[in-house]
Design a protein around this motif. Sequence first.
Motif, mmCIF file in Angstrom:
data_model
loop_
_atom_site.group_PDB
_atom_site.id
_atom_site.type_symbol
_atom_site.label_atom_id
_atom_site.label_comp_id
_atom_site.label_asym_id
_atom_site.label_seq_id
_atom_site.Cartn_x
_atom_site.Cartn_y
_atom_site.Cartn_z
ATOM 1 N N GLY A 84 46.599 -11.371 -6.263
ATOM 2 C CA GLY A 84 48.044 -11.168 -6.396
ATOM 3 C C GLY A 84 48.522 -11.480 -7.803
ATOM 4 N N GLU A 85 49.714 -12.013 -7.865
ATOM 5 C CA GLU A 85 50.348 -12.322 -9.165
ATOM 6 C C GLU A 85 49.603 -13.469 -9.852
ATOM 7 O OE1 GLU A 85 54.687 -13.786 -10.892
ATOM 8 O OE2 GLU A 85 54.451 -13.275 -8.774
ATOM 9 N N GLN A 86 49.416 -13.357 -11.164
ATOM 10 C CA GLN A 86 48.717 -14.401 -11.962
ATOM 11 C C GLN A 86 49.676 -15.534 -12.292
ATOM 12 O OE1 GLN A 86 46.464 -13.155 -15.462
ATOM 13 N NE2 GLN A 86 47.248 -14.934 -16.547
ATOM 14 N N ILE A 87 49.186 -16.753 -12.171
ATOM 15 C CA ILE A 87 49.967 -17.932 -12.583
ATOM 16 C C ILE A 87 49.054 -18.824 -13.416
ATOM 17 C CG2 ILE A 87 51.486 -17.802 -10.570
ATOM 18 C CD1 ILE A 87 49.174 -20.714 -10.618
ATOM 19 N N ARG A 88 49.674 -19.776 -14.135
ATOM 20 C CA ARG A 88 48.907 -20.745 -14.945
ATOM 21 C C ARG A 88 49.450 -22.130 -14.713
ATOM 22 N NH1 ARG A 88 46.152 -18.824 -19.434
ATOM 23 N NH2 ARG A 88 45.415 -21.001 -19.579
ATOM 24 N N ILE A 89 48.554 -23.107 -14.775
ATOM 25 C CA ILE A 89 48.928 -24.523 -14.746
ATOM 26 C C ILE A 89 48.430 -25.129 -16.056
ATOM 27 C CG2 ILE A 89 48.566 -26.749 -13.624
ATOM 28 C CD1 ILE A 89 48.178 -25.144 -11.010
ATOM 29 N N LEU A 90 49.334 -25.745 -16.792
ATOM 30 C CA LEU A 90 49.012 -26.287 -18.108
ATOM 31 C C LEU A 90 49.413 -27.749 -18.180
ATOM 32 C CD1 LEU A 90 50.326 -23.322 -20.309
ATOM 33 C CD2 LEU A 90 47.973 -23.761 -19.617
ATOM 34 N N GLN A 91 48.655 -28.477 -18.970
ATOM 35 C CA GLN A 91 48.948 -29.896 -19.185
ATOM 36 C C GLN A 91 49.679 -30.045 -20.516
ATOM 37 O OE1 GLN A 91 45.564 -32.478 -19.308
ATOM 38 N NE2 GLN A 91 46.768 -34.368 -19.444
ATOM 39 N N VAL A 92 50.770 -30.791 -20.471
ATOM 40 C CA VAL A 92 51.530 -31.090 -21.695
ATOM 41 C C VAL A 92 51.731 -32.607 -21.732
ATOM 42 C CG1 VAL A 92 53.577 -30.591 -23.084
ATOM 43 C CG2 VAL A 92 52.735 -28.887 -21.432
ATOM 44 N N GLY A 93 50.955 -33.266 -22.578
ATOM 45 C CA GLY A 93 50.991 -34.731 -22.579
ATOM 46 C C GLY A 93 50.441 -35.253 -21.285
ATOM 47 N N THR A 94 51.288 -35.989 -20.567
ATOM 48 C CA THR A 94 50.866 -36.544 -19.280
ATOM 49 C C THR A 94 51.381 -35.724 -18.103
ATOM 50 O OG1 THR A 94 52.783 -38.021 -19.253
ATOM 51 C CG2 THR A 94 50.744 -38.892 -20.227
ATOM 52 N N LYS A 95 52.082 -34.645 -18.410
ATOM 53 C CA LYS A 95 52.699 -33.847 -17.347
ATOM 54 C C LYS A 95 51.958 -32.525 -17.186
ATOM 55 C CE LYS A 95 57.305 -35.807 -17.990
ATOM 56 N NZ LYS A 95 58.737 -35.531 -18.309
ATOM 57 N N VAL A 97 52.545 -28.483 -15.740
ATOM 58 C CA VAL A 97 53.622 -27.524 -15.464
ATOM 59 C C VAL A 97 53.047 -26.266 -14.832
ATOM 60 C CG1 VAL A 97 55.053 -28.409 -17.349
ATOM 61 C CG2 VAL A 97 53.466 -26.522 -17.790
ATOM 62 N N PHE A 98 53.899 -25.567 -14.069
ATOM 63 C CA PHE A 98 53.537 -24.314 -13.371
ATOM 64 C C PHE A 98 54.368 -23.186 -13.969
ATOM 65 C CE2 PHE A 98 54.512 -21.154 -10.149
ATOM 66 C CZ PHE A 98 53.295 -20.932 -9.526
ATOM 67 N N THR A 99 53.694 -22.070 -14.286
ATOM 68 C CA THR A 99 54.420 -20.909 -14.805
ATOM 69 C C THR A 99 53.804 -19.633 -14.262
ATOM 70 O OG1 THR A 99 55.170 -19.716 -16.759
ATOM 71 C CG2 THR A 99 53.015 -20.805 -16.910
ATOM 72 N N GLU A 100 54.715 -18.640 -14.009
ATOM 73 C CA GLU A 100 54.259 -17.337 -13.523
ATOM 74 C C GLU A 100 54.122 -16.340 -14.668
ATOM 75 O OE1 GLU A 100 57.130 -16.328 -10.572
ATOM 76 O OE2 GLU A 100 56.201 -17.592 -9.037
ATOM 77 N N LEU A 116 58.540 -24.570 -21.928
ATOM 78 C CA LEU A 116 57.288 -24.883 -22.631
ATOM 79 C C LEU A 116 57.212 -24.039 -23.896
ATOM 80 C CD1 LEU A 116 54.366 -26.061 -22.864
ATOM 81 C CD2 LEU A 116 53.610 -24.124 -21.456
ATOM 82 N N THR A 117 56.985 -24.724 -25.037
ATOM 83 C CA THR A 117 56.849 -24.027 -26.308
ATOM 84 C C THR A 117 55.426 -24.196 -26.812
ATOM 85 O OG1 THR A 117 59.172 -24.475 -26.834
ATOM 86 C CG2 THR A 117 57.729 -23.788 -28.659
ATOM 87 N N ILE A 118 54.788 -23.063 -27.130
ATOM 88 C CA ILE A 118 53.416 -23.084 -27.671
ATOM 89 C C ILE A 118 53.446 -22.492 -29.065
ATOM 90 C CG2 ILE A 118 51.051 -22.268 -27.382
ATOM 91 C CD1 ILE A 118 51.519 -22.129 -24.404
ATOM 92 N N ILE A 131 57.944 -28.224 -13.546
ATOM 93 C CA ILE A 131 57.145 -29.458 -13.686
ATOM 94 C C ILE A 131 56.619 -29.858 -12.306
ATOM 95 C CG2 ILE A 131 57.191 -31.886 -14.363
ATOM 96 C CD1 ILE A 131 59.444 -31.184 -16.311
ATOM 97 N N LEU A 132 55.297 -30.029 -12.222
ATOM 98 C CA LEU A 132 54.666 -30.384 -10.948
ATOM 99 C C LEU A 132 54.730 -31.886 -10.714
ATOM 100 C CD1 LEU A 132 51.451 -28.163 -11.154
ATOM 101 C CD2 LEU A 132 53.503 -27.722 -9.792
ATOM 102 N N LYS A 133 55.139 -32.219 -9.498
ATOM 103 C CA LYS A 133 55.155 -33.637 -9.110
ATOM 104 C C LYS A 133 53.765 -34.042 -8.602
ATOM 105 C CE LYS A 133 60.048 -33.401 -7.871
ATOM 106 N NZ LYS A 133 61.071 -33.526 -6.787
ATOM 107 N N GLY A 134 53.585 -35.334 -8.349
ATOM 108 C CA GLY A 134 52.270 -35.869 -7.987
ATOM 109 C C GLY A 134 51.630 -35.164 -6.808
#
Length: 671
Positions: A84-95, A97-100, A116-118, A131-134
């Motif tokens: 299906g649709e592609q998504i990514r999970i990325l780490q930024v510091g200690t957090k 994040v989820f993005t479509e 999120l700025t890259i 932002i993903l919670k625990g």
Amino acid sequence: MRTGKRLFDYALAYKKIIIAALLMLTIAVGTDLAGPFIAKNIIDRHILGIESVWYETQSSNNAAKYNGNYYKRVKYFSKNEEKGEQIRILQVGTKFVFTEQEIKFDGKRTLNNEVLTISKGSKIAAYQVQILKGKELLRFYQPEIPGIIKLLTIYFGLLVISAFFQYGQRYLLKKSANRIIQKMREDVFNHIQRLPINYFDNLPAGKVVARITNDTEAIRELYVTVLATFFTSAIYITGIYTALFILNAKLAAICLLLLPILYAWILVYRKFASKYNRVIRSRNSDINAMINESIQGMSIIQAFSREKETKAEFEKLNNEHFIYQNKLLTLNSLTSHNLVGILRNLIFVAFIWYFGGQSLAPSAVISLGMLYAFIDYINRLFEPVQGVVNQLANLEQALVAGERVFKLMDEPGENVSQEQIPRVKGNVSFENVSFGYKEGEYVLKNINFSAKQGETIALVGHTGSGKSSIMNLLFRFYDCQKGKIVIDGKDIECIPRQTLRNHMGIVLQDPYLFTGTIASNVSLDDPSISREEVERALKDVGADRVFKNLENGYDEPVIEKGSTLSSGQRQLISFARALAFNPAILILDEATSSIDTETESLIQEAMEVLKKGRTTFIIAHRLSTIRNADQILVLDRGAIVEQGTHDELMALKGKYYQMYQLQQGGSSLAG
């Protein structure tokens, strides 16, 4: 390397055990070194793998549920499964994040609220993220848990296998080492018994003992600890470098710089350690020799109040030993694990500084898992390196000890012969015999005499006249430089020493008794001499009357040198020993000098019977005991000056007459 080669040759005798140990060691190392690979996979594939590409899926298998939808990593999709649709999970510091949105490039990441700025050089991209919670993050890790558990189970299994083979290789290596040293000690001891008597004239017993015990023990350390460490380290280092090259050839090549540093290190250490160890082993032998001599002569030391001087002499040797031990200690301190630790820390700092910073960057040259594996392998690499460095001291001690042991074994020995000849008759002839213990210094000069079967030949003369030297030549403790000695018409140098001595018996002036019993000291545990023969020999010399009051009879314990027995009792045992072996030629070297008058009369009575059919040589200071000898040889400064029976020599009124008169006069005065 000659010493090293000979030590290696000893190891070859048990090569099957050693090869089996090395195979087990290789398996143990291989299973142990698999750990960092497994850790790398856990980190890169399962822990950091969360940042890989995810797709929406209809299946809940190996998928994570988020916002009512299921998402699965691309590696868990089957060939025909629809993505299906592609998504990514990325780490930024200690957090996390989820993005479509599709991530076009990776670079430096910054998070501002849910944006999120890259950035990468002049390129900048912004993405709307959540932002993903625990608990939400844990759902995305949930599919990785079975894989992590599987890898941890494999890792634990490999540890168990490694432990088993480590035990096996250590057991086999130590077993082979003990076998090698057992064989070496037997070889050294057997060789010592083949050495000619003159070798021991110049070497104290304590030094010989030190070579058999202390030096071989140092060599045992070589096989048990040093070689085991070196083998283990070599295989570990080979395995670690193999793993490093598999991970990253460029980084592994840089780590190869450690090997020439280690080699140069070993060369410098050995240059100094070898010199110090030679002195230490030599002083250790000197100390052993002095202790042995002091114990043997303790009665003299105490009788003449030489305790202070003996102590000073010992302290001098001990101090020299201490000085060189300290020099070696200083060398070991400068070139041991301290320097290894410094070198390791420097490499760690350089490695982490150069590569660690890059691994933390999003566009990492190496992954965090690979960095961890490299750090783990380098840390493991220094363990065998430190093991090698720490064993250099033992290696040098073993090589020096081996050099000393092989020097002893290289001394020419006498061939041991099992050849048997018929019992000799005992016709002995000295023909123009000259002999000296030192080259060119003759103590016997042109000796000529003959003894027929059953005759008694007495040798008399002042101390140093050559009486004992004649017996030493007859027994082939030494060989003459000129002339020849003939028994039954055959030159004794043509007869193997052991074969010749089978037909000879000797009683020394100072009899030597071994630890055991009275009976064992008579038979010397020779299976061909029965208990009845032992008792008969003791009875023939009158020992039954002397030992009849002992609690255990002839089984009475005898300690080293028979120090609990009187000199007369020791002499009787020694005399019975010679008779039990039923020699054709009997040598009595001052045999009655330490015996009281009553005991001497017992021996004299037995001798009248035992001398029949046996050629007997007697060295005596008491001229009264040899009046019935068939021949009396009077020696002076290594030459026979008078020869004949007692009556003939008395009638001659020469040197023998003077000696006899002097003794008789002394006896009268004493009376």
